[in-house]
Design an enzyme around this catalytic site. Structure first.
Site, PDB file in Angstrom:
ATOM      1  CB  SER A 107       2.596 -32.698  -5.794  1.00 55.56           C
ATOM      2  OG  SER A 107       2.005 -31.745  -6.633  1.00 55.56           O
ATOM      3  CD  GLN A 128       3.189 -33.202 -10.515  1.00 52.43           C
ATOM      4  OE1 GLN A 128       3.410 -32.575  -9.328  1.00 52.43           O
ATOM      5  NE2 GLN A 128       2.553 -32.363 -11.664  1.00 52.43           N
ATOM      6  CE1 TYR A 130       0.487 -30.250 -13.063  1.00 47.00           C
ATOM      7  CE2 TYR A 130       1.411 -29.724 -11.028  1.00 47.00           C
ATOM      8  CZ  TYR A 130       0.366 -30.236 -11.531  1.00 47.00           C
ATOM      9  OH  TYR A 130      -0.754 -30.693 -10.754  1.00 47.00           O
ATOM     10  CB  THR A 156       1.351 -33.566 -14.555  1.00 42.82           C
ATOM     11  OG1 THR A 156       1.487 -34.291 -13.319  1.00 42.82           O
ATOM     12  CG2 THR A 156      -0.307 -33.328 -14.658  1.00 42.82           C
ATOM     13  CE  LYS A 252      -1.428 -38.156 -11.987  1.00 43.54           C
ATOM     14  NZ  LYS A 252      -1.863 -36.948 -12.180  1.00 43.54           N
ATOM     15  CG  HIS A 276      -5.246 -33.774 -13.066  1.00 42.47           C
ATOM     16  ND1 HIS A 276      -4.167 -33.620 -13.319  1.00 42.47           N
ATOM     17  CD2 HIS A 276      -5.383 -33.463 -11.819  1.00 42.47           C
ATOM     18  CE1 HIS A 276      -3.463 -32.851 -12.469  1.00 42.47           C
ATOM     19  NE2 HIS A 276      -4.268 -32.576 -11.508  1.00 42.47           N
ATOM     20  NE  ARG A 311     -12.675 -42.420  -3.725  1.00 43.39           N
ATOM     21  CZ  ARG A 311     -12.135 -41.965  -4.828  1.00 43.39           C
ATOM     22  NH1 ARG A 311     -10.957 -42.574  -5.391  1.00 43.39           N
ATOM     23  NH2 ARG A 311     -12.371 -40.912  -5.383  1.00 43.39           N
ATOM     24  N   GLY A 330      -5.131 -41.603  -5.349  1.00 40.97           N
ATOM     25  CA  GLY A 330      -5.060 -40.028  -4.601  1.00 40.97           C
ATOM     26  C   GLY A 330      -5.966 -39.953  -3.705  1.00 40.97           C
TER      27      GLY A 330
HETATM   28  C1  GLV Z   1      -3.446 -30.036  -9.167  1.00 45.88           C
HETATM   29  O1  GLV Z   1      -3.148 -30.994  -9.596  1.00 45.88           O
HETATM   30  C2  GLV Z   1      -4.918 -30.174  -8.948  1.00 45.88           C
HETATM   31  O2  GLV Z   1      -5.597 -30.986  -9.605  1.00 45.88           O
HETATM   32  O3  GLV Z   1      -5.457 -29.379  -8.109  1.00 45.88           O
END
Ligand code: GLV
Length: 390
Positions: A107, A128, A130, A156, A252, A276, A311, A330
Site C-alpha cells: 500500500s 498500490q 492513490y 485505487t 481497484k 474497500h 475468510r 486483506g
Molecule cells: C485505507 O485504504 C483505508 O481503508 O483505511
C-alpha cells in the site's frame, strides 16, 4: 489458544496481541458497517453443489493472475498501516506471500517503504497507488515502484474521500500512537507487539515521510487523505498514470457495470470488484453481490477479480464460481500477521489453500479453470440461488 484451524482463530489471537487502535483500524467498516458485514454474510449464504464419484487424484489450485503464475488465485490486498499490526509487517507479509507463490501488494499507506520491502524480498511485488494532488510526488512514487522492480501497479479508485470509521475517531488512531496515559496503559498489555516495535525503526508512513513535500510528521491518515487525495480524479488521470507507469495496471474499487466498462476502455489488465472492505460507501452492495453483473458487463475483455469478505477457501471458490478470475484477501492475512507475524501470514495462506483444494474436491472439480456456476447449488440444477447472485 489451542491449535489454529481457521482464519477466525487467527483473528481472535490478533485481537489479543495487537493494540486496540490498530486491530480496530483493520477490523472496522464505515458508519453502521452494514456493507462490511454484508461482504461476509452474502458469501456465507451461497450454497455449494456436492458431487461424487469424480476422479480427484490429480488436483491443483494453481492458476494465473495477469499472466503471473500463482499457487492459488489469491493475492494479498494493499492494506494501510500493515506495519502496525506487527513490526515490519509489510516485509513479513511479502516474504510469506513469496514463499507461498502468491502476489503481495504494498500500500502507499504502508509503514515499510517500497525500498524496504524490495531490499528484504526477492520476488517482485505489486504496488498500490492513490490519485494524489501532488503529481510530482505521484510520479516519484511510480518511479520508485519501477526502480524496485514492482510487476504491477494497482490504482485505487474508491477513496478520494474517506468513509468515516467511528472506532478510529474514538481510539484517536495515529501512527505511532500518541503517548497518552491511556495508550501507555493499554500498550503495557501488548508486550510482544511493543518489543517488536522497539526493535524496528519503521513506525510511520515509510513511502511518504521524507518524500512528499512539507510532510515530516504524518500522524493522521484522515488528515493526510483530506489534504492530499485528489477530488478531481477522472478517467483522463488514469491515462496519465498509465503513461508514467507503462506496465501492467490494475484498477481497484469498481462496483458498478458502467464503471467496469470504462475500466475496460482504459486498457487496464484487471479490475477489482471492491467496496474497500466495507470501509467506504456504507450501504453499497457486497462485492459478491456486485460481481456477476460486472462479469456480465465486461466478459473476458479484462480480468475481473474480487475482494471483500473472503475468510476461507470456500469463499474463494464461490467468487471464482461467480466469474472472478482472482481474489484479494486483506483482513484474513492481517489477522495472521497480528497473531504471529510471518508465520501467521504463512498459516493464513495454507489454511485458505487447503480449504480451497478440499472444497474443490468435494464439488468434483480438480482444476481452477473448471470452476464455474456448475459448482453452485441451485444454479446448475435449476432450483433457486438467492436472487442477489443471479
Ligand atoms: C485505507 O485504504 C483505508 O481503508 O483505511
Amino acid at each position: 489458544m489451542g491449535i489454529i484451524t481457521c482464519i477466525e482463530d487467527l483473528r481472535r489471537l490478533a485481537q489479543r496481541r495487537v493494540p486496540r487502535m490498530f486491530y480496530d483500524y483493520a477490523d472496522s467498516g464505515s458508519w453502521t458497517e452494514s456493507t462490511y458485514r454484508a461482504n461476509q454474510l452474502d458469501l456465507q449464504a451461497i450454497r455449494l453443489r456436492q458431487r461424487v464419484a469424480v476422479d480427484l487424484s490429480r488436483r491443483s489450485t494453481a492458476s494465473e493472475m495477469i499472466g503471473q503464475p500463482v499457487s492459488m488465485p489469491v493475492a494479498l490486498a494493499p492494506t494501510g498501516l500493515t506495519g502496525m499490526q506487527h513490526a515490519d509487517g509489510e516485509i513479513l507479509a511479502a516474504r510469506a506471500a513469496a514463499a507461498h507463490g502468491v502476489p503481495f501488494t504494498l500500500s502507499t499507506m504502508s509503514i515499510c517503504s517500497i525500498e524496504d520491502v524490495a531490499a528484504a524480498t526477492r520476488q517482485p511485488f505489486w504496488f498500490q497507488l492513490y490519485m494524489m494532488r501532488d503529481r510530482d510526488f505521484m510520479a516519484d512514487l511510480i518511479r520508485r515502484a519501477k526502480a524496485a522492480g514492482c510487476s504491477a501497479l494497482m490504482l485505487t479508485l474508491d477513496l478520494q474521500v474517506l468513509g468515516q470509521r467511528h472506532k478510529d475517531l474514538k481510539n484517536g488512531l495515529s501512527t505511532p500512537p500518541r503517548p497518552t496515559l491511556a495508550n501507555l496503559l493499554h500498550l503495557a498489555t501488548r508486550p510482544g507487539w511493543c518489543l517488536g516495535m522497539l526493535s524496528t525503526p519503521r513506525r510511520t508512513f515509510g513511502n511518504i515521510v521524507g518524500h512528499a513535500q512539507n510532510v515530516s510528521d504524518l500522524r493522521s491518515l484522515s488528515v493526510w487523505t483530506a489534504e492530499q487525495f485528489d477530488l478531481t480524479l477522472n478517467w483522463r488521470d488514469i491515462e496519465w498514470v498509465q503513461q508514467q507507469w507503462g506496465g501492467k495496471l490494475i484498477l481497484k474499487g469498481i462496483l458498478d457495470a458502467e464503471d467496469a466498462r470504462r475500466a475496460v476502455d482504459s486498457g487496464a489488465e484487471a479490475l477489482v470488484v471492491s467496496n474497500h472492505g466495507g470501509r467506504q460507501l456504507d450501504g453499497a452492495p457486497s462485492s459478491i453481490a456486485a460481481l456477476p453483473g460486472i462479469v456480465q458487463a465486461v466478459g473476458d475483455r479484462i480480468e475481473v477479480w474480487m475482494d471483500g469478505g473472503i475468510r476461507s477457501g470456500q469463499d474463494v471458490l464461490k467468487a471464482l464460481a461467480l466469474g472472478a478470475r482472482g481474489t484479494l484477501i486483506g483482513r484474513s492475512f492481517l489477522y495472521g500477521l497480528g497473531a504471529m507475524g510471518e508465520a501467521g501470514v504463512a498459516q493464513c495462506l495454507e489454511i485458505i489453500r487447503k480449504e480451497l483444494d478440499t472444497t474443490m474436491a468435494l464439488c468434483g472439480v480438480t482444476q481452477i479453470e473448471q470452476i464455474d456456476r456448475n459448482v453452485l447449488w441451485g444454479d446448475a440444477s435449476g432450483s433457486s440461488t438467492s436472487s442477489a447472485f443471479s
